[in-house]
Design an enzyme around this catalytic site. Structure first.
Site, PDB file in Angstrom:
ATOM      1  N   TYR A 144      39.504  59.002  16.970  1.00  0.00           N
ATOM      2  CA  TYR A 144      38.915  57.886  17.711  1.00  0.00           C
ATOM      3  C   TYR A 144      37.487  58.261  18.057  1.00  0.00           C
ATOM      4  O   TYR A 144      37.221  59.359  18.535  1.00  0.00           O
ATOM      5  CB  TYR A 144      39.733  57.629  18.978  1.00  0.00           C
ATOM      6  CG  TYR A 144      39.156  56.580  19.904  1.00  0.00           C
ATOM      7  CD1 TYR A 144      39.264  55.224  19.601  1.00  0.00           C
ATOM      8  CD2 TYR A 144      38.517  56.937  21.092  1.00  0.00           C
ATOM      9  CE1 TYR A 144      38.741  54.251  20.455  1.00  0.00           C
ATOM     10  CE2 TYR A 144      38.001  55.979  21.952  1.00  0.00           C
ATOM     11  CZ  TYR A 144      38.119  54.635  21.622  1.00  0.00           C
ATOM     12  OH  TYR A 144      37.608  53.687  22.470  1.00  0.00           O
ATOM     13  N   ASP A 239      31.924  64.519  15.778  1.00  0.00           N
ATOM     14  CA  ASP A 239      32.032  63.796  17.048  1.00  0.00           C
ATOM     15  C   ASP A 239      32.518  64.809  18.078  1.00  0.00           C
ATOM     16  O   ASP A 239      33.715  65.111  18.152  1.00  0.00           O
ATOM     17  CB  ASP A 239      33.013  62.633  16.896  1.00  0.00           C
ATOM     18  CG  ASP A 239      33.248  61.913  18.224  1.00  0.00           C
ATOM     19  OD1 ASP A 239      32.821  62.433  19.276  1.00  0.00           O
ATOM     20  OD2 ASP A 239      33.882  60.843  18.204  1.00  0.00           O
ATOM     21  N   LYS A 267      30.459  62.439  27.604  1.00  0.00           N
ATOM     22  CA  LYS A 267      31.307  63.026  28.648  1.00  0.00           C
ATOM     23  C   LYS A 267      30.599  64.114  29.474  1.00  0.00           C
ATOM     24  O   LYS A 267      29.885  63.798  30.402  1.00  0.00           O
ATOM     25  CB  LYS A 267      32.617  63.528  28.038  1.00  0.00           C
ATOM     26  CG  LYS A 267      33.417  62.374  27.386  1.00  0.00           C
ATOM     27  CD  LYS A 267      34.852  62.704  27.162  1.00  0.00           C
ATOM     28  CE  LYS A 267      35.573  61.672  26.321  1.00  0.00           C
ATOM     29  NZ  LYS A 267      36.168  60.565  27.045  1.00  0.00           N
TER      30      LYS A 267
HETATM   31  N1  HOZ Z   1      39.540  56.211  25.258  1.00  0.00           N
HETATM   32  C1  HOZ Z   1      39.531  57.078  26.367  1.00  0.00           C
HETATM   33  C2  HOZ Z   1      40.333  58.286  26.139  1.00  0.00           C
HETATM   34  N2  HOZ Z   1      40.341  58.847  24.859  1.00  0.00           N
HETATM   35  C3  HOZ Z   1      40.041  56.389  27.579  1.00  0.00           C
HETATM   36  C4  HOZ Z   1      38.955  56.023  28.459  1.00  0.00           C
HETATM   37  C5  HOZ Z   1      39.409  55.413  29.793  1.00  0.00           C
HETATM   38  O1  HOZ Z   1      40.389  54.700  29.850  1.00  0.00           O
HETATM   39  O2  HOZ Z   1      38.730  55.633  30.753  1.00  0.00           O
END
Ligand code: HOZ
Length: 427
Positions: A144, A239, A267
């Site tokens: 992802y 990534d 992040k």
């Molecule tokens: N897609 C995020 C984790 N891989 C989640 C982000 C969130 O819900 O804050």
């Protein structure tokens, strides 16, 4: 555990916000129950609006490596806010941030700041296409990279959690340009390069997969990607939105000794504020506007508050021994948790790299999307609910990663191991 105020807030939120949340996995649809609404966080714990305090291993999905409300970060943010919150103009802070990043990550000659990991991967892809003059990209099933159109094909994280790895709303023509390979299977990548020689702009990969649970790369996999892309003239994009500054100062590429063409960050480099960055070899980055023809821009890019939080975080991380401590804490937790599952007779695949960890509820090794999907998600849901009730907060999906922070004490870890032991016996 009382969640009355959270339940009432959810009812209200659902009338205005889709599923009551601003990011899908937070809705708890795959694990059931009502998400606690958080009112504050400090160190290794978060507290909800009903007054329940939890030991937190979500860490805001990765950024809070120092723990919540780290005094140095808060102090720096307060001072920065006094100087104004956004200028839409270059700042000295951005130069300092660029210096920190390019000196820590040797493959990044140049870097540009954006406001999220999604923006970073989206911009990196556009740049890869603009630079190579090719259109196809290769991504891995279950990886992802944010909610970028081209990358929401066979996606992990929420897509995998809700069984919708291919999003609606993505033009077929665009999805066709996204080729899918199997994580940890170099032959699947080689087959695509044989089928489309000279047509693939880039291979994008999470060097440690962190959105189908956490899956480390097999020996030789990342090296193989480097070789196959180089041979064809395609770019290799790492990534490292999750792994950047998480597994070490130079990220997973430092840990595994790989030299990608481009890297995406997010992040941790925002210290808990919205940030992303992408960068790489100067000859590629020269193609970005205004130097080159690939357009990319952002009102809040390099925002002084976000850069302040990120810079302060990176400087703490550079202090002697921090990554050693994170690794020790991760190892201590992983060992205790594995023993707790073994004692309860619950088969799990326990994965850990430094302070990233994941336990898959399955007897078979987990190396890719298919093997991750074989996990018993019903058992995970029960486990999740039990842990929450014991005051331990993990991601509400089997297909996410857990994070230990520098703020977790031995007592936090022992309490967590004890809670897991207790809950495991009920599964
Ligand atoms: N897609 C995020 C984790 N891989 C989640 C982000 C969130 O819900 O804050």
């Amino acid at each position: 555990m009382k969640l009355d105020t959270s339940i009432a807030l959810m009812e209200k939120a659902k009338k205005m916000i889709p599923a009551g949340v601003n990011s899908p996995v937070r809705a708890y649809l795959s694990v059931g129950g009502n998400p606690p609404f958080i009112k504050e966080a400090r160190g290794a714990t978060i507290t909800d609006v009903d007054g329940n305090t939890y030991i937190d291993f979500v860490a805001s999905w990765g950024p809070m490596i120092l723990g919540h409300a780290h005094p140095k970060v808060i102090e720096a943010l307060k001072a920065a806010a006094e100087r104004g919150t956004s200028y839409g103009a270059p700042t000295p802070l951005e130069v300092e941030m660029a210096e920190e990043i390019v000196s820590a990550v040797p493959s990044m000659d140049w870097v540009r700041m954006v406001s999220s990991g999604t923006e970073a991967t989206m911009s990196a892809l556009r740049l890869a296409r603009g630079f190579t003059g090719r259109t196809k990209i290769v991504k891995f099933e279950g990886c992802y990279h944010g909610h970028v159109d081209s990358l929401l094909v066979k996606a992990g994280s929420g897509g995998m959690t809700f069984g919708t790895p291919d999003s609606a709303g993505i033009p077929e023509g665009l999805a066709r340009e996204t080729l899918i390979a199997t994580y940890n299977d170099l032959a699947s990548v080689e087959a695509l390069f044989s089928q489309y020689p000279g047509e693939i702009a880039a291979v994008i990969v999470e060097p440690v997969a962190g959105n189908m649970g956490m899956i480390p790369p097999k020996e030789g996999f990342l090296e193989g990607l480097r070789e196959v892309t180089r041979k064809d003239g395609a770019l290799l994009i790492f990534d490292e939105v999750i792994t950047g500054f998480r597994v070490g100062l130079s990220g997973a590429q430092g840990m595994f000794g790989i030299d990608p063409d481009m890297t995406c960050l997010g992040k941790i480099i925002g210290g808990g504020l919205p940030v992303g960055a992408f960068g790489g070899k100067a000859k590629i980055m020269e193609a970005i506007a205004p130097l080159g023809p690939v357009y990319q821009a952002g009102t809040l890019s390099g925002n002084p508050l976000a850069v302040t939080a990120g810079l302060t975080t990176l400087r703490v991380l550079k202090e002697e021994g921090i990554y050693g401590q994170l690794d020790e804490k991760g190892a201590y937790l992983a060992k205790g948790v594995k023993e707790a599952f073994d004692d309860a007779g619950i088969p799990v695949q326990s994965h850990r790299i430094g302070s990233m960890f994941c336990n898959f509820f399955t007897e078979a090794p987990v190396v890719d999307y298919e093997s991750a999907k074989a996990s018993d998600t019903k058992r995970f849901a029960k486990f999740f609910a039990g842990l929450l009730n014991e005051g331990v907060y993990i991601a509400p999906s089997q297909f996410e990663t857990g994070f230990v922070s520098i703020a977790h004490t031995k007592d936090d870890l022992d309490r967590t191991i004890e809670a897991i032991g207790k809950v495991a016996k009920t599964l």
